[in-house]
Design an enzyme around this catalytic site. Structure first.
Site, PDB file in Angstrom:
ATOM      1  N   SER A 135       0.852  -1.191   0.000  1.00 17.65           N
ATOM      2  CA  SER A 135       0.000   0.000   0.000  1.00 17.65           C
ATOM      3  C   SER A 135       0.890   1.244   0.000  1.00 17.65           C
ATOM      4  O   SER A 135       1.627   1.454  -0.956  1.00 17.65           O
ATOM      5  CB  SER A 135      -0.942  -0.031   1.222  1.00 17.65           C
ATOM      6  OG  SER A 135      -1.761   1.116   1.254  1.00 17.65           O
ATOM      7  N   HIS A 179      -2.692  -0.927  -3.272  1.00 15.07           N
ATOM      8  CA  HIS A 179      -3.830  -0.048  -3.039  1.00 15.07           C
ATOM      9  C   HIS A 179      -3.651   1.214  -3.871  1.00 15.07           C
ATOM     10  O   HIS A 179      -2.729   1.996  -3.642  1.00 15.07           O
ATOM     11  CB  HIS A 179      -3.932   0.328  -1.558  1.00 15.07           C
ATOM     12  CG  HIS A 179      -4.199  -0.827  -0.656  1.00 15.07           C
ATOM     13  ND1 HIS A 179      -4.044  -0.763   0.708  1.00 15.07           N
ATOM     14  CD2 HIS A 179      -4.624  -2.097  -0.924  1.00 15.07           C
ATOM     15  CE1 HIS A 179      -4.357  -1.927   1.245  1.00 15.07           C
ATOM     16  NE2 HIS A 179      -4.699  -2.753   0.269  1.00 15.07           N
ATOM     17  N   ASP A 197      -4.103  -5.111   5.824  1.00 14.86           N
ATOM     18  CA  ASP A 197      -4.533  -5.882   4.657  1.00 14.86           C
ATOM     19  C   ASP A 197      -3.407  -6.828   4.243  1.00 14.86           C
ATOM     20  O   ASP A 197      -2.250  -6.423   4.129  1.00 14.86           O
ATOM     21  CB  ASP A 197      -4.883  -4.946   3.501  1.00 14.86           C
ATOM     22  CG  ASP A 197      -5.489  -5.675   2.315  1.00 14.86           C
ATOM     23  OD1 ASP A 197      -6.117  -6.733   2.526  1.00 14.86           O
ATOM     24  OD2 ASP A 197      -5.337  -5.185   1.181  1.00 14.86           O
TER      25      ASP A 197
END
Length: 386
Positions: free
Chosen positions: A202, A229, A326
């Protein structure tokens, strides 16, 4: 600790709104503002902020040049604001490569309509990147130079003999390219414990992915799936940039893609990417997520969970820099099937969130610096002489 922020934007309205949002949090204090890049460089020197928020398109000096100047003289974590266009994506990627820590889409309508979410997102990002050390010579500058790819032919062969000659020339060029790759990367004895490399990341991921992928040889023995992301408008531009820099082929994943060795598939922004089928003929499934239950689109957890069913333990999974957790649940599912999970170490992360989550849960078996990750991957999959 109070995070001191410098807000930079040529729009007085946007400067006011960003300031209001940030100062809603008692742990954040806006200590100054600037309306162009030149002012930003000067104020970064005199005010010494902990974080700078910066627009890209500004008069006098644009955001990218300002990032370069600040990172070379008074390094500071910088959060870019970007328009959701292909051009905006390209400019943002340039800013990240120049040393910016992260970016957010510049969406005025979200500030007006979804204030609570906009407030939380901006405040969380600023606090997260403020905690990470930065250096004058950013790691982004050490990315290997672009690898020249074979130029595409501009005209089609006109006869059968021409087609045969063209094909022979292409095969010879490929053999020479493979020989050069094998020589530079070392001999390859494929580690049959793996059939796929999976990477999740991310915040800080674009630079980290570029750093790793540009070091992998074109004859990399497995498919690579990547979840970053990123908004929908950005993943196409990012995959195209990587494809121009890397020996492995990089593409934005499309529904129905058959996974091939030496190709890296980037999950498209705003959607979910799953893998179905069996190793050797597995296909990607790209789906809209309208359930509202999944925070991230794309989600590392969903992709890794699908891999645990298709590739089971034959996966080398890598969790790179990023906020949140995540990838933890998906990595656990992969590990339960016998897969190997690595995490980026804290010192080289822009934000030590996702790697910390898998490390603290006892899922990852190694913590590796960004500088050493590509070499570690290549050794693990079977390249010798490194």
């Amino acid at each position: 600790m109070t995070v001191k922020v410098l807000v930079v934007d040529d729009s007085a309205f946007f400067r006011r709104r960003v300031t209001e949002i940030l100062e809603d949090n008692t742990n954040i204090k806006v200590i100054g503002s600037a309306n162009n890049g030149e002012e930003a460089v000067e104020q970064s020197r005199t005010l010494k902020p902990d974080v700078i928020t910066m627009d890209i398109e500004m008069p006098v000096m644009n955001g990218i040049d300002a990032v370069k100047a600040i990172m070379s003289s008074n390094p500071c974590p910088i959060l870019m604001f970007s328009s959701l266009t292909h051009e905006g994506a390209t400019a943002t990627l340039n800013a990240l490569e120049a040393g910016a820590a992260d970016f957010l889409p510049k969406k005025f309508e979200d500030i007006a309509r979804n204030r609570d979410e906009a407030v939380k997102t901006l405040q969380d990002r600023v606090i997260a990147i403020a905690r990470q050390p930065v250096s004058r010579t950013s790691a982004r500058a050490s990315t290997p130079p672009p690898v020249a790819k074979q130029p595409e032919r501009s005209s089609e062969p006109t006869t059968a003999l021409d087609r045969i000659r063209q094909r022979n020339n292409e095969l010879q060029s490929q053999r020479e390219s493979d020989a050069r790759t094998a020589t530079s990367a070392g001999a390859l004895t494929i580690n049959r414990a793996y059939q796929l490399l999976a990477i999740g990341t991310s915040t800080g991921g674009p630079v980290a992915l570029q750093k790793i992928l540009t070091q992998l040889p074109g004859n990399f023995p497995y498919p690579i799936v990547m979840v970053q992301h990123m908004p929908a408008a950005f993943t196409k531009a990012f995959s195209q940039r990587l494809d121009g820099l890397c020996q492995v082929h990089v593409k934005e994943a499309e529904d129905g893609d058959v996974l091939k060795a030496g190709t890296a598939y980037l999950a498209p922004g705003g959607k979910q990417m799953m893998v179905e089928g069996r190793p050797g003929s597995a296909r990607l499934r790209i789906k809209d997520d309208t359930s509202g239950r999944i925070t991230y689109k794309p989600s590392v957890d969903l992709t890794f969970a699908s891999l645990s069913k298709t590739y089971m333990g034959k996966v080398l999974g890598v969790i790179l820099t990023g906020m949140g957790a995540d990838g933890r649940d998906g990595s656990r599912m992969l590990k339960d099937q016998g897969a190997t999970i690595w995490a980026q170490d804290q010192a080289s992360c822009v934000v030590y969130g996702m790697p910390q989550a898998v490390a603290q849960a006892g899922i990852s078996t190694r913590s590796i610096s960004l500088e050493g990750m590509a070499k570690a991957i290549m050794k693990e999959v079977g390249y010798s002489g490194l």
